[in-house]
Design an enzyme around this catalytic site. Structure first.
Site, mmCIF file in Angstrom:
data_model
loop_
_atom_site.group_PDB
_atom_site.id
_atom_site.type_symbol
_atom_site.label_atom_id
_atom_site.label_comp_id
_atom_site.label_asym_id
_atom_site.label_seq_id
_atom_site.Cartn_x
_atom_site.Cartn_y
_atom_site.Cartn_z
ATOM 1 N N TYR A 1 -3.033 12.089 3.133
ATOM 2 C CA TYR A 1 -3.465 11.157 4.186
ATOM 3 C C TYR A 1 -2.731 11.445 5.499
ATOM 4 O O TYR A 1 -3.290 11.328 6.583
ATOM 5 C CB TYR A 1 -3.232 9.703 3.759
ATOM 6 C CG TYR A 1 -4.172 9.262 2.658
ATOM 7 C CD1 TYR A 1 -5.455 8.803 2.950
ATOM 8 C CD2 TYR A 1 -3.799 9.328 1.319
ATOM 9 C CE1 TYR A 1 -6.331 8.420 1.945
ATOM 10 C CE2 TYR A 1 -4.664 8.953 0.303
ATOM 11 C CZ TYR A 1 -5.926 8.499 0.617
ATOM 12 O OH TYR A 1 -6.798 8.133 -0.376
ATOM 13 N N ASP B 1 0.848 -1.188 0.000
ATOM 14 C CA ASP B 1 0.000 0.000 0.000
ATOM 15 C C ASP B 1 0.882 1.236 0.000
ATOM 16 O O ASP B 1 2.024 1.188 0.456
ATOM 17 C CB ASP B 1 -0.933 0.027 1.209
ATOM 18 C CG ASP B 1 -2.071 1.012 0.986
ATOM 19 O OD1 ASP B 1 -3.073 0.640 0.351
ATOM 20 O OD2 ASP B 1 -1.937 2.180 1.421
#
Ligand code: CP3
Length: 345
Positions: free
Chosen positions: A155, A79
């Site tokens: 994020y 990820d």
């Protein structure tokens, strides 16, 4: 990379600027919840990050879609948010909620972050690359990846996914100097991370800038193109000739400047990018990758056939057939088969 490898892998041939009679095909997020075999391994692994850092299981899920569909590429299973973890930030994936990080609301949070990535955190990812590579045939390209600094920063700053990335955009307007410090660390970390993947056996890498399109042009220069250019040249300084695909989702009119300034070998297009412009303006300069609407794939039927045929009008120039963003978990496997059949005949 030897001339020989380039010769046998259709996707790498396209990245060299050649055209393939049948365009190589893979799908963003091709390892994932739409596959029952993925869900099974995912359950066994425990948490999502446990799966990312378990080389045996991560290699297995990387290979699943290649085995099932015979795609031209495997993409490393990991990820983009392993980068903040390697920089010493907390990252969690809560089921059904997506990623949760400790938000970085101001410059003070930067001092709690490492300058350089912790190589021990990412070591299992390189091991996954080595294992996948050992199991792939000579025709299938292994793609490594990282998130682009801007997207990873969105994020990190917000601490979660948001629809407009207001927290990171505000941070960048209010305190550009410190925001640049964050971006700079992500640039250095990403160079090291991509070089590690290439040295472990990745044939090429993709830089995912999912949130590039939310930036106004001047900010796009500064937080998307400039850092990406530094990653591209930094990686190539250590791995000469490294092949790099950029995916600046939503770049729109900035797609051509992105190609020219960053020096990527190919550009990934999202589904909103007009194909006639891709053909006439981008493809004469670089191969393009994209851009079937993931919802057309979910819908299937005539809508999918039309979408596939329309994208195939770009196959007279260098094209990597893909989706415009990740496959949705509810997508029927039969629709993926329908798409493959139409592309490959
Ligand atoms: O493409 C692949 O098959 C390789 C693996 C891969 C994953 N994430 C696995 C994953 C890749 C290349 C990514 C990239 C990624 N991760 C991006 C950029 C591309 C994009 O999709 O926009 C981003 C923004 C992330 C961050 C992220 N990871 C979010 C926001 C989420 C939650 C949303 C969701 O889809 O669940 C994830 C989780 C994630 N990453 C899953 C997978 C298979 C689902 C987790 C699960 O299995 O429970």
């Amino acid at each position: 990379m030897t001339e020989d490898t380039v010769g046998t892998k259709p996707l790498l041939r396209v990245l060299e600027g050649r055209r393939e009679e049948i365009p190589p095909i893979w799908m963003m997020r091709q390892a994932g919840r739409y596959l029952p075999e993925y869900r099974q391994v995912r359950e066994k692994a425990g948490g999502f990050l446990d799966l990312c850092f378990n080389p045996e299981l991560a290699a297995e899920v990387t290979l699943q879609p290649v085995r099932r569909f015979g795609f031209d590429a495997a993409i490393l299973f990991s990820d983009i948010l392993v980068m903040p973890l390697a920089l010493g930030r907390k990252v969690e994936f809560l089921t059904g909620e997506g990623p949760k990080l400790e938000p970085m609301s101001d410059a003070a949070a930067l001092s709690g972050m490492r300058d350089r990535i912790d190589p021990d955190v990412l070591a299992p990812v390189y091991e996954t690359v080595r294992r996948v590579k050992a199991q792939l045939d000579g025709k299938t390209t292994l793609i490594g990846f990282c998130g682009a600094p801007w997207t990873v920063a969105t994020y990190m700053v917000a601490g979660e996914g948001t629809s407009d990335q207001a927290p990171a955009r505000l941070f960048a307007y209010r305190d550009p100097e410190n925001f640049k410090r964050l971006i700079d660390r992500l640039v250095l970390g990403s160079i090291e991370y991509l070089v590690g993947q290439l040295k472990a056996g990745a044939d090429c890498v993709q830089i995912f800038d999912t949130w590039a399109g939310i930036l106004p042009p001047e900010q796009f220069d500064r937080w998307c193109m400039e850092p990406t250019e530094r990653i591209v040249s930094g990686v190539r300084a250590q791995v000469p000739g490294a092949k790099i695909i950029g995916f600046p989702r939503g770049a729109g009119a900035m797609a051509l400047p992105y190609v020219e300034i960053t020096g990527v070998d190919a550009i990934g297009l999202d589904w909103s990018f007009p194909r006639s412009l891709a053909h006439d303006i981008l493809q004469p300069r670089v191969p393009v990758q994209g851009n079937v609407d993931p919802l057309a794939l979910l819908a299937g039927g005539d809508a999918l056939d039309r979408e596939v045929d329309d994208l195939l009008t770009l196959a007279d120039r260098p094209l990597i057939f893909n989706l415009g963003h990740g496959i949705l978990p509810a997508t029927p496997i039969a629709h993926v088969e329908q798409m493959l059949k139409r592309v490959r005949g």
